[in-house]
Design a protein around this motif. Structure first.
Motif: not given
Ligand code: ADP
Ligand code: ADP
Ligand code: MG
Length: 669
Positions: A245-254, A427-435
């Motif tokens: 969830p922290a990687v966008d196409p730009d970062l992935r490419q880089k 099940n943790h809300p922080a995991f669900a929120a990808a934090e």
């Protein structure tokens, strides 16, 4: 293609490699130690060779024994799996010298990349940012202190030969350096036979992101995207996912391009993984390169549709990589949970034992890579990974829900596992929120306990499941006894609704059940909220039950002991006590009734039908006197008084079905 290969490993990874070989028509040879003689990987392989002693240092880690086994059985290549000899340059070289193919990179590449100091130097050279620190071996404590002062505390002391999270120490001030330095050096010497240490800045709250690469022997290198492995305990991954969830196409490419550069610079071939950490400002730093197949490779396979073992075999055989970077596409989201024999409540200490029951989850979007079956022994000799559950969904949220469903149904008995713990994380809300961060578990848990209160909704669902199954079990007993009830007279009249009180830890639930005549469709009120529930075919003896609640299937794990029911759902594990209103009233008078230590109640010792009650309220009774006659299995048995006293209450009537543990009477002593 190779005709026959040996797999120098054990457990789930060996089973997984064999599967691909079978599909490709390659014969497989397994190796095993004494402790593994009857294990699944041995059964799955076409042939198997004993390596003797259960200790890995005398079996799985002895290059000569493995090479000899491969030669004797006529293998053309050896797949090392992960762990064991997979990153051992000496082994790789010996395999090549013996005329066989090592399914992995060259020994030179392993040697350079296996040493974290050398690989950091190489990373710098190929333009990959590394964690600030000292790229070189620390000769003594004084140097360690000086380097730490220069980069600034906190720092991380790391073994150059490290792996599996072993030996690392966070040092937060100069005073702590001495003890940490000695402990770290001792541990790395013991674990890896190499005392070299180095220092890095300790990055706070980072995410662990890694890039899967593939390289053939002709300089073609591609990447297969990233995996996020931030959920770790003891610096070891337990939940991994892709895409991050922290990687966008730009970062992935880089990041992908950097990983490919590094692999090219190292003259790398075969599958490999370049690990990075990402700090809170999304700066990335190279950590290390793993020169092997990774435990968490299945998530990449799920989203790319590729079989990494097949690709490894083709590359090792000398084929040109048929894929170009633009041929690789990613579809959906995949999450993996590692199921380990370990006790989260005891700081994740490994657990041992024999698996007495084993029922892995199944489902269209679920893959289970497992090395165990019922009867497998989890010994002290090897690592604790039993299996991996991988889910797929079009979105992260769908994959997360699918994995939760799978874990709800994963039934393993005989050894302590982390199934419910990883489920709590999912099940943790922080995991669900990808934090996510590598400190996720420390941040959100005290030991194995989440710092959050369990949701009322989930507890209500658990109360519904336990009560419904309890009710239907009672009903089955009643039905089986119906023919008898007629001749005793006084059969209990069917009702159109039932009332129960349920208690679990401090929570109390009031339930009303209203069912159609075949008892499959229910309207249930739990603490005032209404639920529509459909039960499956009447399989109430099972330890897993799937209920359709308000249109969604939910799987519960249950274990019965009379009206005490242990339940697991979404990582919550609890005992629920189910009472009829009369029993409940009694339990209020005597809160200790649950303990079953009171001798002023008459408990039913078996399931059956009450055919006679030989006393009335107010009668004096003596210890050993038969008070109630219960018929069961065509036999009548008297239930005798446990005490001398006076009958205060009779809680059952003639013709009523009863279960083990039901309270029949209460006495005044
Ligand atoms: P991955 O990045 O593939 O998850 P891990 O670091 O978790 O890799 O290790 C993979 C497996 O190999 C684990 O079972 C771990 O216990 C084992 N392992 C890794 N490195 C070593 C090592 N140097 N010595 C012993 N076991 C190791
Ligand atoms: P191993 O060979 O044992 O896998 P790694 O260098 O890959 O060792 O690190 C394992 C884990 O330790 C990482 O995933 C991360 O959680 C943590 N870690 C490693 N280096 C750092 C660092 N410099 N700062 C913060 N955490 C780190
Ligand atoms: Mg690592």
């Amino acid at each position: 293609m190779f005709k026959k290969i040996l797999i120098a490993n054990r457990g789930e990874i060996t089973v997984r490699i064999i599967q691909t070989c079978k599909r490709m028509g390659i014969q497989t040879v397994a190796v095993y130690s004494d402790a593994d003689a009857r294990s699944l990987h041995v059964q799955e392989a076409d042939e198997a060779v004993s390596l003797g002693s259960s200790r890995s240092s005398e079996s799985y880690l002895v290059s000569e024994k493995i090479i000899e086994a491969a030669q004797k059985t006529g293998c053309q290549a050896i797949h090392p799996g992960y762990g064991f000899l997979s990153e051992n340059a000496g082994f790789c070289e010996k395999v090549s010298l013996s005329g066989m193919v090592f399914i992995g990179p060259s020994s030179a590449a392993i040697a350079t990349l296996g040493d974290k100091i050398a690989s950091k130097a190489l990373a710098l050279k190929s333009g990959v940012p590394v964690v600030p620190g000292h790229i070189g071996m620390l000769s003594d404590l004084a140097e360690a202190e000086a380097v730490a002062e220069r980069i600034g505390f906190p720092v991380l002391l790391k073994p150059a030969a490290g792996g599996g999270g072993k030996g690392m120490r966070i040092v937060s001030c100069k005073e702590d350096m001495g003890p940490a330095f000695n402990a770290c050096r001792e541990e790395t010497q013991k674990a890896f036979g190499d005392p070299q240490l180095f220092i890095e800045r300790y990055i706070s709250n980072p995410r662990h992101i890694e890039i899967q690469i593939l390289a053939d022997r002709y300089g073609n290198v591609i990447h297969l995207g990233e995996r996020e492995c931030s959920i770790q305990r003891r610096y070891q991954k337990i939940i991994e996912e892709t895409p991050s969830p922290a990687v966008d196409p730009d970062l992935r490419q880089k990041m992908g391009a950097m990983a490919c550069n590094l692999a090219r610079e190292a003259g790398y071939s075969n599958a490999g993984t370049v690990e990075f950490i990402l700090d809170e400002d999304r700066n990335m730093y190279f950590l290390e390169m793993n020169t092997r197949l990774q435990v968490e490779h299945p998530v990449t396979e799920r989203v790319t549709g590729l079989d990494l073992v097949e690709l490894q075999l083709k590359i090792a055989y000398g084929e040109v990589l048929a894929l170009r970077q633009e041929d690789v596409s990613f579809y959906g989201s995949a999450i993996e949970a590692r199921i380990c024999a370990e006790d989260p409540a005891r700081n994740f200490l490994p657990a041992t034992g024999m698996i007495t029951r084993y029922a892995p989850p199944r489902g269209r979007s679920i893959r289970v890579d497992s090395g165990i079956v019922a009867g497998s022994v989890v010994s002290v000799y090897y690592d604790s990974l039993l299996s991996k559950v991988i889910s797929w969904g079009q979105t992260r949220e769908i994959a997360r829900m699918a994995l939760i469903d799978a874990l709800n149904g994963y039934h393993i008995e005989g050894v302590i596992t982390n199934v419910d713990f990883v489920n709590l994380i999912l099940n943790h809300p922080a995991f669900a929120a990808a934090e996510l961060s590598t400190r996720f578990i420390e941040t959100h848990f005290d030991n194995d306990k989440t710092k959050l209160l369990p949701s009322n909704e989930r507890l209500s669902l658990m109360a519904i499941a336990t009560t419904l199954v309890y009710h239907n079990r009672q009903k089955l007993i009643r039905d089986s006894l119906k023919p008898m009830a007629a001749h005793v007279g006084g059969a209990t009249k069917p009702r159109d609704w039932y009332h129960y009180m349920v208690k679990s830890e401090g929570d109390i639930f009031e339930l009303r059940l209203q069912g159609d005549p075949d008892l499959r469709n229910w309207t249930i009120w739990a603490n005032g909220n209404q639920y529509q529930v459909v039960t499956p075919e009447l399989e109430f003896y099972r330890r897993r039950i799937k209920l359709n609640v308000n249109g969604r299937y939910q799987m519960f794990r249950l274990q019965f002991r009379g009206n005490f029911i242990w339940a697991a759902f979404c990582g919550i594990t609890r005992v629920f006590e189910v009472y009829s209103p009369q029993e409940w009233e009694l339990a209020q008078f005597m809160p200790k009734i649950q303990k079953r230590v009171l001798d002023n109640v008459l408990e039913c010792p078996m399931p059956g039908l009450v055919v006679d009650i030989r006393v009335q309220k107010g009668d004096r009774v003596y210890r050993g006197q038969e008070l109630v006659i219960v018929e069961s299995m065509k036999m009548e048995s008297g239930v005798a008084s446990p005490c001398d006293g006076e009958v205060q209450d009779i809680l059952v009537e003639k013709g009523q079905a009863v279960d083990t543990g039901n309270i029949l009477m209460r006495f005044k002593l």
